[in-house]
Design an enzyme around this catalytic site. Structure first.
Site, PDB file in Angstrom:
ATOM      1  N   ASP A  63      -1.409   8.523  10.430  1.00 30.37           N
ATOM      2  CA  ASP A  63      -2.130   8.045   9.248  1.00 30.37           C
ATOM      3  C   ASP A  63      -3.508   7.478   9.586  1.00 30.37           C
ATOM      4  O   ASP A  63      -3.664   6.745  10.565  1.00 30.37           O
ATOM      5  CB  ASP A  63      -1.274   6.950   8.584  1.00 30.37           C
ATOM      6  CG  ASP A  63      -1.903   6.398   7.326  1.00 30.37           C
ATOM      7  OD1 ASP A  63      -1.945   7.138   6.326  1.00 30.37           O
ATOM      8  OD2 ASP A  63      -2.368   5.250   7.350  1.00 30.37           O
ATOM      9  N   ASP A 118       0.829  -1.204   0.000  1.00 33.90           N
ATOM     10  CA  ASP A 118       0.000   0.000   0.000  1.00 33.90           C
ATOM     11  C   ASP A 118       0.871   1.266   0.000  1.00 33.90           C
ATOM     12  O   ASP A 118       0.595   2.218   0.736  1.00 33.90           O
ATOM     13  CB  ASP A 118      -0.958  -0.014   1.201  1.00 33.90           C
ATOM     14  CG  ASP A 118      -2.034   1.072   1.093  1.00 33.90           C
ATOM     15  OD1 ASP A 118      -2.340   1.500  -0.040  1.00 33.90           O
ATOM     16  OD2 ASP A 118      -2.549   1.495   2.147  1.00 33.90           O
ATOM     17  N   HIS A 128      -3.297   0.687  11.663  1.00 30.37           N
ATOM     18  CA  HIS A 128      -3.117  -0.726  11.294  1.00 30.37           C
ATOM     19  C   HIS A 128      -1.644  -1.019  11.097  1.00 30.37           C
ATOM     20  O   HIS A 128      -0.841  -0.107  10.903  1.00 30.37           O
ATOM     21  CB  HIS A 128      -3.864  -1.037   9.992  1.00 30.37           C
ATOM     22  CG  HIS A 128      -3.649   0.010   8.930  1.00 30.37           C
ATOM     23  ND1 HIS A 128      -4.537   1.032   8.711  1.00 30.37           N
ATOM     24  CD2 HIS A 128      -2.640   0.222   8.050  1.00 30.37           C
ATOM     25  CE1 HIS A 128      -4.093   1.816   7.741  1.00 30.37           C
ATOM     26  NE2 HIS A 128      -2.938   1.362   7.317  1.00 30.37           N
ATOM     27  N   HIS A 188       0.080  11.845  -2.530  1.00 26.01           N
ATOM     28  CA  HIS A 188       0.268  10.517  -3.109  1.00 26.01           C
ATOM     29  C   HIS A 188      -1.052   9.762  -3.220  1.00 26.01           C
ATOM     30  O   HIS A 188      -1.108   8.690  -3.798  1.00 26.01           O
ATOM     31  CB  HIS A 188       1.253   9.715  -2.251  1.00 26.01           C
ATOM     32  CG  HIS A 188       0.668   9.343  -0.927  1.00 26.01           C
ATOM     33  ND1 HIS A 188       0.374  10.283   0.037  1.00 26.01           N
ATOM     34  CD2 HIS A 188       0.272   8.155  -0.430  1.00 26.01           C
ATOM     35  CE1 HIS A 188      -0.167   9.668   1.076  1.00 26.01           C
ATOM     36  NE2 HIS A 188      -0.233   8.375   0.827  1.00 26.01           N
ATOM     37  N   ASP A 189      -2.121  10.320  -2.652  1.00 26.56           N
ATOM     38  CA  ASP A 189      -3.419   9.637  -2.688  1.00 26.56           C
ATOM     39  C   ASP A 189      -4.295  10.165  -3.823  1.00 26.56           C
ATOM     40  O   ASP A 189      -4.009  11.175  -4.447  1.00 26.56           O
ATOM     41  CB  ASP A 189      -4.122   9.782  -1.342  1.00 26.56           C
ATOM     42  CG  ASP A 189      -3.594   8.769  -0.325  1.00 26.56           C
ATOM     43  OD1 ASP A 189      -3.191   7.660  -0.742  1.00 26.56           O
ATOM     44  OD2 ASP A 189      -3.578   9.092   0.869  1.00 26.56           O
ATOM     45  N   ARG A 235       3.124  12.256  10.886  1.00 29.96           N
ATOM     46  CA  ARG A 235       1.869  12.264  10.140  1.00 29.96           C
ATOM     47  C   ARG A 235       1.097  11.028  10.597  1.00 29.96           C
ATOM     48  O   ARG A 235       1.467   9.899  10.291  1.00 29.96           O
ATOM     49  CB  ARG A 235       2.144  12.195   8.642  1.00 29.96           C
ATOM     50  CG  ARG A 235       0.872  12.056   7.794  1.00 29.96           C
ATOM     51  CD  ARG A 235       1.285  11.778   6.357  1.00 29.96           C
ATOM     52  NE  ARG A 235       0.180  11.596   5.440  1.00 29.96           N
ATOM     53  CZ  ARG A 235      -0.489  10.457   5.266  1.00 29.96           C
ATOM     54  NH1 ARG A 235      -0.199   9.384   5.980  1.00 29.96           N
ATOM     55  NH2 ARG A 235      -1.447  10.374   4.367  1.00 29.96           N
ATOM     56  N   GLU A 258      -3.981  12.835   9.716  1.00 27.74           N
ATOM     57  CA  GLU A 258      -4.462  12.570   8.366  1.00 27.74           C
ATOM     58  C   GLU A 258      -5.859  11.996   8.493  1.00 27.74           C
ATOM     59  O   GLU A 258      -6.041  10.809   8.737  1.00 27.74           O
ATOM     60  CB  GLU A 258      -3.545  11.595   7.616  1.00 27.74           C
ATOM     61  CG  GLU A 258      -3.854  11.521   6.145  1.00 27.74           C
ATOM     62  CD  GLU A 258      -4.472  10.211   5.663  1.00 27.74           C
ATOM     63  OE1 GLU A 258      -4.871  10.131   4.505  1.00 27.74           O
ATOM     64  OE2 GLU A 258      -4.558   9.246   6.453  1.00 27.74           O
ATOM     65  N   GLN A 312      -3.487  -5.365   5.780  1.00 29.02           N
ATOM     66  CA  GLN A 312      -3.346  -4.297   6.780  1.00 29.02           C
ATOM     67  C   GLN A 312      -4.346  -4.548   7.902  1.00 29.02           C
ATOM     68  O   GLN A 312      -5.549  -4.347   7.729  1.00 29.02           O
ATOM     69  CB  GLN A 312      -3.604  -2.922   6.124  1.00 29.02           C
ATOM     70  CG  GLN A 312      -2.489  -2.491   5.185  1.00 29.02           C
ATOM     71  CD  GLN A 312      -2.903  -1.391   4.224  1.00 29.02           C
ATOM     72  OE1 GLN A 312      -3.831  -1.561   3.420  1.00 29.02           O
ATOM     73  NE2 GLN A 312      -2.225  -0.251   4.286  1.00 29.02           N
ATOM     74  N   ARG A 369      -3.072   4.747  -8.094  1.00 28.37           N
ATOM     75  CA  ARG A 369      -2.495   5.915  -7.426  1.00 28.37           C
ATOM     76  C   ARG A 369      -1.017   6.064  -7.785  1.00 28.37           C
ATOM     77  O   ARG A 369      -0.445   7.135  -7.637  1.00 28.37           O
ATOM     78  CB  ARG A 369      -2.660   5.806  -5.899  1.00 28.37           C
ATOM     79  CG  ARG A 369      -4.095   6.005  -5.422  1.00 28.37           C
ATOM     80  CD  ARG A 369      -4.222   5.824  -3.930  1.00 28.37           C
ATOM     81  NE  ARG A 369      -3.885   4.454  -3.528  1.00 28.37           N
ATOM     82  CZ  ARG A 369      -3.820   4.044  -2.262  1.00 28.37           C
ATOM     83  NH1 ARG A 369      -4.047   4.899  -1.283  1.00 28.37           N
ATOM     84  NH2 ARG A 369      -3.540   2.793  -1.972  1.00 28.37           N
TER      85      ARG A 369
HETATM   86  C1  GLC Z   1      -3.713   6.915   4.246  1.00 26.74           C
HETATM   87  C2  GLC Z   1      -2.620   6.938   3.196  1.00 26.74           C
HETATM   88  C3  GLC Z   1      -2.996   6.040   2.071  1.00 26.74           C
HETATM   89  C4  GLC Z   1      -3.193   4.653   2.608  1.00 26.74           C
HETATM   90  C5  GLC Z   1      -4.167   4.631   3.784  1.00 26.74           C
HETATM   91  C6  GLC Z   1      -4.091   3.353   4.520  1.00 26.74           C
HETATM   92  O1  GLC Z   1      -4.897   7.425   3.760  1.00 26.74           O
HETATM   93  O2  GLC Z   1      -2.410   8.249   2.748  1.00 26.74           O
HETATM   94  O3  GLC Z   1      -2.036   6.057   1.058  1.00 26.74           O
HETATM   95  O4  GLC Z   1      -3.677   3.823   1.591  1.00 26.74           O
HETATM   96  O5  GLC Z   1      -3.882   5.634   4.726  1.00 26.74           O
HETATM   97  O6  GLC Z   1      -2.904   3.313   5.274  1.00 26.74           O
END
Ligand code: GLC
Length: 647
Positions: free
Chosen positions: A289, A146, A189, A400-401, A287, A331, A257, A525
């Site tokens: 996540d 991922d 995760h 990156h998303d 960050r 995030e 995950q 992506r």
């Molecule tokens: C966040 C990341 C993304 C990832 C997701 C799961 O949103 O930016 O790239 O797929 O978390 O970890």
């Protein structure tokens, strides 16, 4: 201690004596500092954790273990970082200043290795970067991961990038150049190959309790009734059957995950320890996540639960006690109404995270660009409450998303749009399906059940550059450059911490090579996660080339931003509703307000200064051109995609 509740104070008084042993080797002044910080933050720690774990018999033991761990991490913290802590405590707005410029990159795609990143410092310095977010640095599972978000060891570096010592060296080098390193802490995760998951698979009860596991589908099915799917396309459902365990495991994202179980305080303890251990290596920004998903509740979408804000407040308190130089960025890609909670509202006011992604600004930028209409954007942005002191938005236009069209039906209706129709239009537009669209992008995660379609593509490709270049269209190229610079101007001039995404400053186009690699081909992506093209980067010195123009344009915006005190994030912003093709806002400031105006269309637009009401002016200086701006006959003229920062 006076502002602690009686209960919190009682706990603290019982815990304090046990810390002596950990801190004995430290200078008396250092011990005192720790106790002062602990006392100052203990209320925030306690208020975060007590509602979650206070009912457990072992709550006091747990708190004691946590505080001991904090003392140990403080004891281990290198002197240079302790000095940094003091420096930051003396200027707590360090990350809010107008000179703060973030840059985001995959470490490997940017520079091969961590040492390689250090060698590219001149490039970052040339641009004016002061904050570097490197992705996929911590060790991930082999194969699909991922994009780095399936971590198998939080205290090890990806072997191909280097070692923990390399990471520490990089942090030191960056810090020496005034650049703060940001790393992801994927705390919702971990990878299915993490030692915790492996132990769970082997039947270890302690580690099985680190995850949400179920022997049958009864509960998972009930949860599924109200859970959305994040990756409906390549990872449908939220649970995965793990044959080794004979159990279903909660997997919000990919099957590999595994969601961590924060109802178990041991998980919190581990994560706090990891964060502080990395902080002691020199990581300055975390960050956090996918935080929205950290707490589950039957009958809900299991996102943005109140407990998430408690967990984040407690984690933040841990940093403030041990490593006050550290900043947390949430995030949470959620709706505007939920988003602001990540700064902390109500009793969590300003205590949850320092930074949060302004997902709405990003979505509205692309929305207004496609529709040549700013009414929805203006409406949505006017709805945001001010940010609490000591917090700031992270502003970005690409990352990156994918881009998900987080526009609510209510907001759409408020400006006469149908939510579903508008979201569908945006997907069509950016997939290049809508007649006249300038964009080259791809649909990510089409969900037939909801008709939801997200979009992948680089800034430049979505802004029209790829199509224009394909057709040798010089007008299209011109307009694309203007659109890109419009986006950068908004990102840098909004008054948040801007995060530039690697390659956008050079106009890198979609990278289609991901389709050739089995580990990436299912996830488009990767279209917008190109390798840094250093040949293109070198062209920034060749006048007249496109990279030179874009790079110079971005750099100019950065330089002006750094010299514009109105862009310190501590001053609030007022969005004005003045024109259907323009976005306008004011940032009041003791040195004079900043009025920013952006034209979201390829037509010249006229703005009546009377529409600005109290903010009307007769003469102003545009910070971006240095020119005097004088409205003619009460009308301010804005060229196609113009951006003005008027003081
Ligand atoms: C966040 C990341 C993304 C990832 C997701 C799961 O949103 O930016 O790239 O797929 O978390 O970890």
């Amino acid at each position: 201690m006076d502002d602690l509740s009686a209960a919190a104070k009682a706990y603290l008084l019982r815990i304090l004596p046990s810390l002596g042993g950990v801190l004995t080797d430290l200078a008396a002044r250092d011990q005192q500092l720790f106790e002062l910080r602990l006392t100052r933050q203990f209320g925030n720690l306690y208020d975060g954790l007590e509602p979650l774990y206070g009912q457990r018999d072992d709550f006091e033991v747990f708190l004691g273990r946590l505080v001991t761990a904090l003392a140990e991490r403080y004891r281990d913290r290198p002197e240079a970082l302790k000095t940094l802590d003091l420096t930051r405590e003396l200027s707590p707005d360090w990350f809010q200043r107008e000179g703060m410029i973030g840059y985001v990159a995959y470490a490997e795609r940017f520079a091969g290795t961590l040492a390689g990143v250090g060698e590219r410092l001149d490039y970052l310095k040339d641009l004016g970067v002061t904050y570097l977010h490197l992705m996929s640095v911590l060790r991930t599972r082999e194969g699909e991961n991922d994009g780095g978000y399936a971590v198998s060891d939080y205290l090890a570096v990806q072997p191909a990038l280097g070692t923990m010592d390399d990471l520490e060296q990089l942090c030191t080098a960056l810090r020496g150049s005034g650049v703060s390193l940001c790393l992801d802490l994927v705390l919702n995760h971990c990878a299915d190959t993490h030692a915790w998951a492996e132990a769970a698979k082997e039947g270890d009860a302690r580690y099985r309790d680190f995850f949400y596991t179920y022997t049958d589908r009864a509960l998972p099915d009930r949860f599924e009734g109200t859970l959305p799917e994040v990756f409906p396309d390549f990872a449908p459902g939220n649970f995965t059957f793990v044959p080794e365990m004979g159990r279903w495991v909660w997997t919000t994202f990919n099957a590999y995950q595994w969601d961590l179980n924060y109802t178990n305080p041991e998980v919190f303890l581990e994560v706090a320890n990891i964060l502080l251990t990395l902080a002691n290596r020199g990581v300055e920004v975390f960050r956090l996540d996918a935080v929205a998903f950290m707490w589950k509740r039957l009958g809900t979408d299991s996102q943005n639960q109140l407990e998430v804000h408690m967990l984040l407040q407690a984690l933040r308190a841990c940093s403030k006690i041990v490593a006050p130089a550290v900043v947390h960025k949430a995030e949470a890609i959620v709706s505007p109404a939920e988003l602001v909670h990540y700064f902390g509202l109500g009793r969590h006011f300003g205590k949850v995270s320092n930074l949060a992604y302004h997902n709405s600004l990003m979505v509205q930028f692309w929305g207004a660009l496609a529709s040549r209409d700013t009414r929805l954007m203006t409406h949505v942005l006017r709805g945001f409450p001010p940010t609490p002191p000591g917090t700031a938005w992270a502003t970005y236009m690409r990352c990156h998303d994918d881009i998900g069209w987080a526009v609510t039906d209510e907001d759409a209706a408020a400006v006469g749009l149908g939510g579903a129709a508008h979201r569908s239009f945006l997907s069509d537009y950016y997939a290049g399906l809508f007649p006249g669209s300038h964009a080259v992008g791809e649909v990510f995660q089409y969900n037939p059940a909801t008709n939801d379609r997200r979009i992948s593509g680089t800034f430049a490709s979505l802004a029209g550059l790829e199509q224009a270049q394909r057709h040798g269209d010089s007008y299209g190229t011109e307009m694309s450059v203007e659109r890109i610079l419009l986006g950068f101007a908004l990102m840098l001039g909004f008054g948040g911490v801007p995060l530039l995404y690697m390659g956008d400053e050079l106009g890198l186009l979609n990278d289609y090579s991901f389709a050739d690699d089995p580990d990436t081909r299912d996830d488009n992506r990767w279209l917008h996660r190109p390798y840094m093209d250093w040949t293109v980067a070198a062209e920034r010195f060749r006048e007249g080339t496109l990279p030179a123009r874009l790079f110079a344009g971005v750099k100019h915006l950065i330089e002006v931003r750094r010299a514009t005190p109105q862009l310190h994030t501590g001053y609030q912003l007022e969005v004005l509703d003045v024109h259907p093709q323009l976005l306008a806002y004011v940032r009041p400031h003791p040195l004079g307000r900043l009025l920013a105006v952006y034209n979201f269309s390829e037509q010249t637009q006229g703005l009546s200064v009377h529409a600005l009401g109290a903010h009307a002016f007769r003469e102003a200086t545009d910070r971006l051109t240095g020119q005097q701006v004088v409205p003619r006959d009460g009308l301010l003229e804005l060229a196609p995609y113009a951006r003005l920062w008027l003081v």
